[in-house]
Design a protein around this motif. Structure first.
Motif, PDB file in Angstrom:
ATOM      1  N   ILE A   1       1.766   4.424 -31.583  1.00  0.00           N
ATOM      2  CA  ILE A   1       1.066   4.194 -30.801  1.00  0.00           C
ATOM      3  C   ILE A   1      -0.450   4.045 -31.088  1.00  0.00           C
ATOM      4  O   ILE A   1      -0.722   4.271 -32.254  1.00  0.00           O
ATOM      5  N   ARG A   2      -1.018   3.249 -30.352  1.00  0.00           N
ATOM      6  CA  ARG A   2      -2.384   2.800 -30.634  1.00  0.00           C
ATOM      7  C   ARG A   2      -3.468   3.852 -29.956  1.00  0.00           C
ATOM      8  O   ARG A   2      -3.257   3.855 -28.765  1.00  0.00           O
ATOM      9  N   LEU A   3      -4.331   4.512 -30.418  1.00  0.00           N
ATOM     10  CA  LEU A   3      -5.064   5.433 -29.775  1.00  0.00           C
ATOM     11  C   LEU A   3      -6.381   4.560 -29.595  1.00  0.00           C
ATOM     12  O   LEU A   3      -7.070   4.337 -30.718  1.00  0.00           O
TER      13      LEU A   3
ATOM     14  N   GLU B   1      -2.453   9.471 -23.689  1.00  0.00           N
ATOM     15  CA  GLU B   1      -1.472   8.827 -24.340  1.00  0.00           C
ATOM     16  C   GLU B   1      -0.699   9.405 -25.506  1.00  0.00           C
ATOM     17  O   GLU B   1       0.558   9.366 -25.620  1.00  0.00           O
ATOM     18  N   LEU B   2      -1.224  10.130 -26.056  1.00  0.00           N
ATOM     19  CA  LEU B   2      -0.863  10.877 -27.054  1.00  0.00           C
ATOM     20  C   LEU B   2      -0.134  12.085 -26.657  1.00  0.00           C
ATOM     21  O   LEU B   2       1.086  12.262 -27.134  1.00  0.00           O
ATOM     22  N   ASP B   3      -0.634  12.787 -25.805  1.00  0.00           N
ATOM     23  CA  ASP B   3       0.063  13.820 -24.912  1.00  0.00           C
ATOM     24  C   ASP B   3       1.422  13.512 -24.511  1.00  0.00           C
ATOM     25  O   ASP B   3       2.381  14.301 -24.749  1.00  0.00           O
ATOM     26  N   GLN B   4       1.521  12.213 -23.760  1.00  0.00           N
ATOM     27  CA  GLN B   4       2.673  11.947 -23.266  1.00  0.00           C
ATOM     28  C   GLN B   4       3.847  11.580 -24.424  1.00  0.00           C
ATOM     29  O   GLN B   4       4.835  12.236 -24.242  1.00  0.00           O
ATOM     30  N   GLN B   5       3.086  11.173 -25.623  1.00  0.00           N
ATOM     31  CA  GLN B   5       4.253  10.599 -26.583  1.00  0.00           C
ATOM     32  C   GLN B   5       4.660  12.164 -27.117  1.00  0.00           C
ATOM     33  O   GLN B   5       5.962  11.896 -27.740  1.00  0.00           O
ATOM     34  N   LEU B   6       3.817  13.113 -27.253  1.00  0.00           N
ATOM     35  CA  LEU B   6       4.207  14.175 -28.199  1.00  0.00           C
ATOM     36  C   LEU B   6       4.873  15.229 -27.397  1.00  0.00           C
ATOM     37  O   LEU B   6       5.054  16.391 -27.671  1.00  0.00           O
TER      38      LEU B   6
END
Lengths: 472, 242
Positions: free
Chosen positions: B217-219, B33-38
């Motif tokens: 975002i929440r990880l 989810e973080l990769d997608q955001q960044l």
């Protein structure tokens, strides 16, 4: 026919000193012996009209601001030896002739250089680089060459006739004969070596002692003249006396460059490198200070060593001005080039070991460390600071140590008492020190405080709570 | 008018809102989810500024990234001035190679320590901070370090710029762990702020070079670190400190 070259360095100690101090050219400097006679003069002293063997009184009258240095025979011998070592790369057989001469045997080298002219060209270029004043001559025997060199004959020839003519014309003052003997000869009307050599040896033996006969025998080449040739040295040791005392450690780098360059020459000649330098600083009153400068990778370049030395000198406060520097290297190691990937995109400007030496030189050895996992159950013993970049020892056939996954990233060196409210989410995990001392057992819990920080807590047997680390 | 725009664009003073090109090469952070955001992950080189409190999971967030950085290039990981002793168990358990790891703790006495007054203590602290930054710059420049992690007390704009240049030169990345109160914007590739969350972390992107900042975002770290996440219902503190 054997052929020898004699190199005479009339002012070795002084020239060596002047190399280290650039701005000393305008200063008249002389080296004096115990009897207060001038032994060595620099150019400005000669320009002021001073002569060798002059007494101190007349020297001071001619040149009032003359700087005097005592003659140090050990120092001179060291310089002579280092000159021989530096010439060794060009010429194989070199014998020391203390206090100021080198005897080079040429007949072996002529084959290599295919003639005297190319040999002399290479040698004189090297001598020019050394920057010591010198006088030279060839000769059929060591003594003949020496006699001609003392007269500054500058004969570079293989021609036996020319050499013997020059030798026969030499005055007796250029020979090894003692002063009383020379006087005796002068009274007999013998002024040149030619006259002396013309006399039959049997007649001379009746009138003079065996010393003269032995000298003449060696001069002619009738007697064997044993020479001890120098061997290349395995280490490096140079001493540099400073013309001025240096009190700022940053300024020390300038004379140090000279020593490091000499080291680089010797190392690159032998295709070697070294891992450690010993730099000794000499003070007038305090005991000498020894610095150990290390490079984990091994270096031979003067620039790389200078950087490491400078980083260490920056941290140093000198107790008093330095008057001398000595650089020692005990062990040389073969040069190794690191292998690099052919297709690596990024070429590293230095290797990891070089970086390590750099960091250690500035921050100290204790500041840089690695981390190893020990086979211990107590958390403070499981992680150990170790020597950096050392691979952990793994027993063959066994996998490396299995790490306990649920351990905090940061451990406090000393557990702190717990002072806030926490929510315990996991535990207990009971750990006992070695020997199962039940009184020292600890029950570990994972807890979260109100700020959302994950703490690693333990409760002692006496129901006291401590924070031992935090999960990061 | 268009000539002026063209000129500005050529001098890289003008940015198009629709062209979101990453200014850096991205390495997967290990959290999809973080990769997608960044847009791919965390920067492989340059400065990464993380504003966080200690102990909320900031290092756990980076562990997959650090492992990849170390393995891809077989280069060093350097920890400069960590706030406490690092635990080998945790790092080895995360798959990091401990033999390719350096810990630098500046401010160690080089010569036997002399009795120090208050003044020298303050000077020593300042010296330790300068030495930490010097060591970081040397490590970044050398080209043999993949990532440098540093816990600076404070860092100025000029120092950050200098470190950024060094990082570009050595193709290394550097992670700054700062306290959240420090609001000074630094010339970094990525700046994020972390807040604790019962299930893991809450992450806000403050700045991303060449891109718009993404939404917070929440990880969720529940699957990876179940022991370090709270159950769904937040429990009351079980024990009050006495």
């Amino acid at each position: 026919m054997a052929l020898f070259l004699y190199l005479h360095f009339p002012s070795l100690q002084l020239d060596n000193l002047q190399l280290s101090a650039e701005n000393s050219q305008n200063l008249a400097i002389a080296v004096v012996d115990q009897q207060h006679q001038l032994l060595q003069l620099n150019q400005s002293a000669i320009n002021a009209g001073l002569k060798l063997q002059m007494g101190l009184a007349s020297a001071a009258a001619l040149c009032p601001d003359l700087q005097l240095l005592p003659y140090q025979s050990e120092q001179q011998l060291k310089v002579l030896n280092s000159a021989a070592q530096q010439l060794y790369q060009l010429s194989g057989d070199i014998a020391l002739d203390p206090p100021a001469g080198l005897i080079l045997r040429l007949d072996g080298m002529l084959q290599l250089y295919s003639g005297l002219a190319p040999y002399w060209q290479a040698l004189s270029a090297k001598l020019h680089e050394l920057a010591y004043r010198y006088q030279y001559s060839c000769g059929a025997t060591p003594y003949a060459a020496k006699c001609l060199a003392y007269q500054q004959a500058a004969l570079i020839t293989n021609d036996a006739k020319r050499l013997s003519a020059a030798l026969h014309a030499s005055p007796l003052t250029a020979t090894e004969l003692t002063a009383p003997l020379q006087q005796q000869m002068a009274r007999l009307g013998i002024h040149t070596l030619g006259q002396l050599l013309a006399l039959p040896p049997a007649e001379l033996a009746r009138r003079f002692d065996s010393q003269l006969l032995s000298y003449l025998g060696r001069l002619r080449g009738d007697y064997y003249h044993a020479l001890e040739y120098v061997q290349p040295e395995s280490g490096f040791s140079r001493y540099l006396e400073l013309l001025y005392d240096i009190s700022d450690s940053a300024v020390l780098a300038r004379p140090l460059v000279k020593l490091l360059q000499q080291l680089e020459q010797q190392l690159s000649r032998a295709s070697c490198q070294c891992h450690q330098l010993l730099l000794t600083l000499f003070f007038r009153d305090n005991p000498k200070l020894q610095l150990c400068i290390g490079s984990a990778q091994g270096e031979y370049k003067a620039a790389a060593w200078l950087q490491l030395c400078q980083l260490q000198l920056q941290n140093l406060t000198l107790p008093e001005p330095v008057y001398g520097l000595q650089l020692d290297v005990n062990r040389f190691a073969g040069q190794q080039r690191p292998t690099e990937g052919l297709f690596a995109q990024q070429q590293a400007s230095m290797s990891a070991l070089q970086l390590l030496s750099l960091l250690q030189a500035r921050l100290g050895r204790a500041a840089v460390s690695g981390l190893t996992l020990q086979n211990q159950h107590l958390p403070e013993q499981a992680s150990q600071r170790s020597l950096p970049l050392v691979k952990g020892y793994v027993v063959k056939g066994q996998a490396g140590l299995a790490a306990l996954a649920l351990r905090p990233a940061f451990l406090l060196p000393k557990p702190q008492p717990l002072t806030e409210a926490v929510t315990i989410s996991q535990g207990p995990e009971r750990l006992c020190p070695d020997g199962w001392q039940l009184g020292a057992q600890r029950d570990y819990y994972i807890g979260r405080n109100r700020q959302g920080q994950w703490l690693w807590l333990f409760r002692t047997a006496s129901q006291q709570w401590f924070v031992h680390g935090w999960f990061s | 008018m268009s000539a002026l725009l063209e000129q500005l664009a050529r001098r890289q003073l003008l940015w198009h809102g629709d062209s979101q090109q990453l200014a850096y090469q991205a390495v997967s952070s290990g959290f999809p989810e973080l990769d997608q955001q960044l847009g791919g992950g965390l920067p492989a080189s340059g400065l990464i500024d993380i504003q966080t409190a200690a102990g909320i999971g900031e290092l756990r967030l980076l562990l997959p990234y650090l492992r990849q950085q170390q393995q891809q290039s077989q280069r060093l990981l350097v920890f400069i001035a960590p706030p406490a002793e690092l635990s080998a168990d945790m790092l080895a358990g995360a798959g990091l190679d401990l033999s390719q790891l350096l810990i630098i703790t500046p401010g160690q006495p080089i010569s036997p320590p002399k009795p120090a007054g208050r003044h020298t203590k303050a000077a020593k602290k300042l010296n330790a901070k300068q030495e930490a930054l010097w060591a970081a710059e040397q490590c970044l420049q050398s080209g043999c370090c993949a990532t440098v992690l540093i816990w600076p007390a404070a860092i100025s704009l000029a120092q950050a710029r200098r470190l950024q240049l060094a990082a570009e030169q050595g193709a290394a990345s550097m992670i700054l762990f700062r306290k959240p109160s420090q609001t000074l914007s630094l010339p970094v590739n990525l700046s994020i702020s972390l807040q604790p969350d019962p299930q893991g972390l809450q992450l806000t992107v403050l700045k991303r070079k060449g891109c718009w900042p993404a939404a917070p975002i929440r990880l969720n770290m529940q699957s990876r670190w179940p022991a370090l996440c709270l159950a769904d219902a937040p429990a009351e503190p079980m024990r009050q400190a006495s």
